[in-house]
Write a protein that holds these residues in place. Structure first.
Motif, short mmCIF file in Angstrom:
data_model
loop_
_atom_site.label_atom_id
_atom_site.label_comp_id
_atom_site.label_asym_id
_atom_site.label_seq_id
_atom_site.Cartn_x
_atom_site.Cartn_y
_atom_site.Cartn_z
N PRO A 303 -28.42 -0.38 2.25
CA PRO A 303 -28.92 -1.52 3.04
C PRO A 303 -27.84 -2.51 3.45
O PRO A 303 -27.89 -3.05 4.55
CB PRO A 303 -29.96 -2.17 2.11
N SER A 304 -26.85 -2.75 2.61
CA SER A 304 -25.81 -3.72 2.97
C SER A 304 -24.98 -3.23 4.15
O SER A 304 -24.60 -4.02 5.03
CB SER A 304 -24.90 -4.02 1.78
N LYS A 305 -24.71 -1.92 4.21
CA LYS A 305 -23.94 -1.39 5.33
C LYS A 305 -24.73 -1.46 6.63
O LYS A 305 -24.14 -1.60 7.71
CB LYS A 305 -23.53 0.06 5.04
N PHE A 306 -26.04 -1.37 6.53
CA PHE A 306 -26.87 -1.43 7.73
C PHE A 306 -27.06 -2.87 8.21
O PHE A 306 -26.89 -3.17 9.40
CB PHE A 306 -28.24 -0.79 7.44
N TRP A 307 -27.39 -3.79 7.27
CA TRP A 307 -27.81 -5.13 7.68
C TRP A 307 -26.69 -6.16 7.77
O TRP A 307 -26.71 -7.02 8.65
CB TRP A 307 -28.88 -5.66 6.70
N VAL A 308 -25.71 -6.10 6.88
CA VAL A 308 -24.71 -7.18 6.83
C VAL A 308 -23.92 -7.30 8.13
O VAL A 308 -23.76 -8.41 8.66
CB VAL A 308 -23.78 -7.00 5.61
N LEU A 322 -23.67 -14.06 3.35
CA LEU A 322 -24.65 -13.00 3.57
C LEU A 322 -24.82 -12.12 2.34
O LEU A 322 -25.94 -11.77 1.96
CB LEU A 322 -24.23 -12.14 4.77
N ALA A 323 -23.72 -11.77 1.70
CA ALA A 323 -23.77 -10.82 0.59
C ALA A 323 -24.55 -11.37 -0.60
O ALA A 323 -25.12 -10.59 -1.38
CB ALA A 323 -22.35 -10.45 0.17
N GLN A 324 -24.60 -12.69 -0.77
CA GLN A 324 -25.27 -13.26 -1.94
C GLN A 324 -26.69 -13.74 -1.65
O GLN A 324 -27.33 -14.34 -2.52
CB GLN A 324 -24.44 -14.42 -2.50
N LEU A 325 -27.21 -13.46 -0.45
CA LEU A 325 -28.56 -13.90 -0.10
C LEU A 325 -29.60 -13.29 -1.02
O LEU A 325 -29.49 -12.14 -1.46
CB LEU A 325 -28.88 -13.53 1.35
N ARG A 326 -30.64 -14.05 -1.28
CA ARG A 326 -31.79 -13.57 -2.03
C ARG A 326 -32.93 -13.26 -1.06
O ARG A 326 -32.90 -13.68 0.11
CB ARG A 326 -32.24 -14.62 -3.05
N VAL A 327 -33.92 -12.56 -1.55
CA VAL A 327 -35.07 -12.23 -0.70
C VAL A 327 -35.75 -13.51 -0.21
O VAL A 327 -36.15 -13.62 0.95
CB VAL A 327 -36.06 -11.34 -1.48
N VAL A 328 -35.85 -14.52 -1.10
CA VAL A 328 -36.55 -15.75 -0.72
C VAL A 328 -35.78 -16.56 0.31
O VAL A 328 -36.33 -17.51 0.88
CB VAL A 328 -36.81 -16.62 -1.96
N ASP A 329 -34.52 -16.21 0.55
CA ASP A 329 -33.73 -16.96 1.52
C ASP A 329 -34.03 -16.55 2.95
O ASP A 329 -33.57 -17.21 3.89
CB ASP A 329 -32.23 -16.77 1.23
N VAL A 330 -34.77 -15.47 3.14
CA VAL A 330 -35.27 -15.12 4.48
C VAL A 330 -36.67 -15.72 4.56
O VAL A 330 -37.61 -15.23 3.95
CB VAL A 330 -35.31 -13.59 4.69
N LYS A 392 -16.06 -9.22 -9.61
CA LYS A 392 -15.07 -10.22 -10.03
C LYS A 392 -14.41 -10.87 -8.82
O LYS A 392 -13.92 -12.00 -8.91
CB LYS A 392 -14.01 -9.56 -10.92
N ASN A 393 -14.37 -10.19 -7.68
CA ASN A 393 -13.82 -10.78 -6.46
C ASN A 393 -14.88 -11.52 -5.66
O ASN A 393 -14.61 -11.97 -4.54
CB ASN A 393 -13.18 -9.71 -5.58
N GLY A 394 -16.07 -11.63 -6.20
CA GLY A 394 -17.11 -12.39 -5.52
C GLY A 394 -18.00 -11.51 -4.65
O GLY A 394 -17.67 -10.36 -4.34
N PRO A 395 -19.14 -12.05 -4.24
CA PRO A 395 -20.06 -11.31 -3.38
C PRO A 395 -19.36 -10.87 -2.09
O PRO A 395 -18.55 -11.59 -1.53
CB PRO A 395 -21.16 -12.33 -3.08
N GLY A 396 -19.69 -9.69 -1.65
CA GLY A 396 -19.11 -9.18 -0.42
C GLY A 396 -17.87 -8.35 -0.60
O GLY A 396 -17.36 -7.76 0.36
#
Length: 515
Positions: A303-308, A322-330, A392-396
């Motif tokens: 999903p990340s490769k498709f949507w991000v 974008l990488a750290q978004l939660r479902v409730v953030d949409v 460790k390098n963070g979301p994304g």
């Protein structure tokens, strides 16, 4: 203070001191070498430092006054320092008179002249209380390697971004591993020059390339001399020096170093440093990136490769956001669907980054809401459960590497000025072409202000107009029609197990922290 170079030989450990060039004619040699008493390593360093301190004072004296027998004076001073007898002799007389001399030879000469001195000061006095007074015990000098560990511990206590801590640790520990352990006060431009020379040989991505895996830094450099792989670019080298400069500033603040040896040292001019290094994607490049055939080949399994990439194009949001978004953030506000970028999902670049970005119809038509509904039904809380939001390098981090190493080359794009961040540049440039004001573009990208309240207070009445601007941007991009969500071949069981495992790890980490 003269610096001791410790030499380990079969017969013992020796300290070698460089005689200053302007004094070599008097001394008659370039180096002074003395054997150190057998003791542990810390004791050897301390004796060497005491000898260096004593030598430094003698060298200073030789520059200001004639010395009849420099060789004997140096021998006496080094022998005394080697025994630990680093003394300051004080001659005390009446009426508060005090005279401090550096060594026993000076003390003897001063004693001979003392009656004359005292006669001039107090004619009726002919005697004085004279005694050598030892200086306070030498305090242990902080060593480089131990100081690096303390610096990194205190830096971690400030709770910096994970990537900042990781990068700083890499730079400072690399300097540590390439530099012989010595007192911080002895670290100077020579060690920094050696580090810069090492960076010029250091291979790009040395820590992950098979040729260098498991090797020490010195071994990596030795092997790189033979293999001559691609090295670090100048900006990366500059970042290493910047992080090391922070460590030296910390040491100066603690008074362990008198000055920062990297002050004023730059590999780039200001004009070079701040010259634009990135640019936005052109329309032609966007069409290549979103070619349906290319996306079918590379983007339909996760999903990340498709949507991000789609969200980055149509919202201009940063990869981390974008990488750290939660479902409730949409969510929907005033009948406008959008992504709510807040600190509740994870750390942001600054306060102004908090914003609600309306989603254009192109994203909604691709099936984003259906995807969100599927995540909700399965109890998944992250919008991209396959992502690296706990890396460790963070979301994304994971999607960033895939984009740069796999997808961009597959699209035939190899311009160094093009990175994932180029989506933000492309959106800002397109908004400017369409006549959007700077404030209107900033409301989308998160550059509109510095106040948290002003930035994240959502004025529902403005959202329909902002949604129209997002649709206008999507039309102007004119990328090929993307496949819908139903084209994704997702392994939901795998995503559920992945989320469960990460949640368990996070819970254990939280419990350990509380203890």
């Amino acid at each position: 203070m003269a610096k001791a170079l410790l030499l380990d030989r079969p017969s013992g450990t020796f300290a070698r001191f460089l005689v200053p060039q302007d004094l070599r004619a008097q001394v008659g040699r370039r180096y002074l070498v003395r054997r150190l008493p057998p003791t542990d390593r810390d004791g050897v360093r301390l004796v060497g430092a005491c000898m260096g301190y004593a030598l430094g004072r003698v060298f200073q004296r030789m520059r200001t006054e004639p010395v009849s027998d420099p060789k004997k004076l140096l021998d006496d001073v080094l022998k005394a320092a080697q025994r630990g007898d680093v003394l300051e002799y004080i001659i005390q007389g009446p009426n508060g008179f005090m005279l401090k001399v550096d060594d026993a030879a000076d003390h003897a000469r001063a004693m001979e002249a003392l009656p004359v001195i005292l006669q001039g000061l107090a004619p009726t006095s002919t005697s004085a209380n004279v005694s050598p007074v030892p200086s306070a015990p030498a305090k242990a000098l902080p060593m480089l390697h131990a100081s690096v560990a303390l610096f990194l511990t205190q830096l971690a206590e400030k709770n910096p971004a994970a990537a900042t801590l990781l990068e700083t640790r890499h730079s400072v520990e690399l300097f540590r591993d390439l530099t012989r352990d010595k007192p911080l006060a002895e670290i100077g431009v020579e060690e920094c020059d050696a580090f810069r020379a090492a960076l010029s040989l250091w291979p790009a991505r040395a820590r992950v390339l098979p040729d260098y895996k498991g090797l020490t830094p010195r071994a990596i450099i030795a092997k790189a001399k033979k293999l001559k792989p691609p090295g670090l670019n100048v900006r990366t080298k500059e970042k290493h020096l910047d992080r090391l400069r922070v460590f030296f500033n910390w040491s100066v603040q603690r008074r362990w170093m008198s000055t920062n040896p990297l002050t004023g040292v730059r590999l780039q001019s200001k004009a070079q440093k701040y010259a634009p290094k990135r640019r936005g994607f052109t329309r032609d490049e966007l069409k290549r990136l979103f070619d349906p055939a290319l996306r079918r080949e590379h983007c339909l399994t996760e999903p990340s490769k498709f949507w991000v990439p789609l969200l980055a194009l149509y919202t201009g949001a940063r990869l981390r956001e974008l990488a750290q978004l939660r479902v409730v953030d949409v969510r929907q506000i005033a009948n406008v669907w959008g992504i709510d970028i807040t600190v509740d999902a994870g750390s942001l670049k600054n306060a102004a980054s908090q914003r609600f970005v309306p989603l254009p119809d192109a994203i909604l038509n691709a099936g984003l809401l259906d995807y969100v509904q599927a995540l909700t039904e399965r109890g998944l809380d992250r919008l991209f459960p396959d992502g690296s939001w706990d890396a460790k390098n963070g979301p994304g981090d994971r999607i960033s590497k895939w984009w740069a190493r796999t997808y961009m080359p597959a699209a035939g794009l190899d311009d160094d000025a093009l990175v994932f961040h180029s989506f933000r540049h492309a959106l800002a440039s397109m908004g400017d072409e369409l006549g959007f004001t700077e404030a209107q573009i900033g409301a989308i990208t998160g550059h509109q202000g510095t106040s948290v309240l002003r930035t994240h207070y959502i004025q529902a009445g403005e959202l329909p107009e902002r949604k129209l601007r997002m649709n206008a941007l999507a039309v102007a991009f004119d990328v090929p029609l993307v496949e819908g969500y139903e084209a994704l071949a997702l392994d939901w069981l795998k995503l559920e197990k992945l989320t469960e495992r990460r949640t368990a790890v996070a819970n254990r980490a939280a419990q350990n922290f509380k203890r």
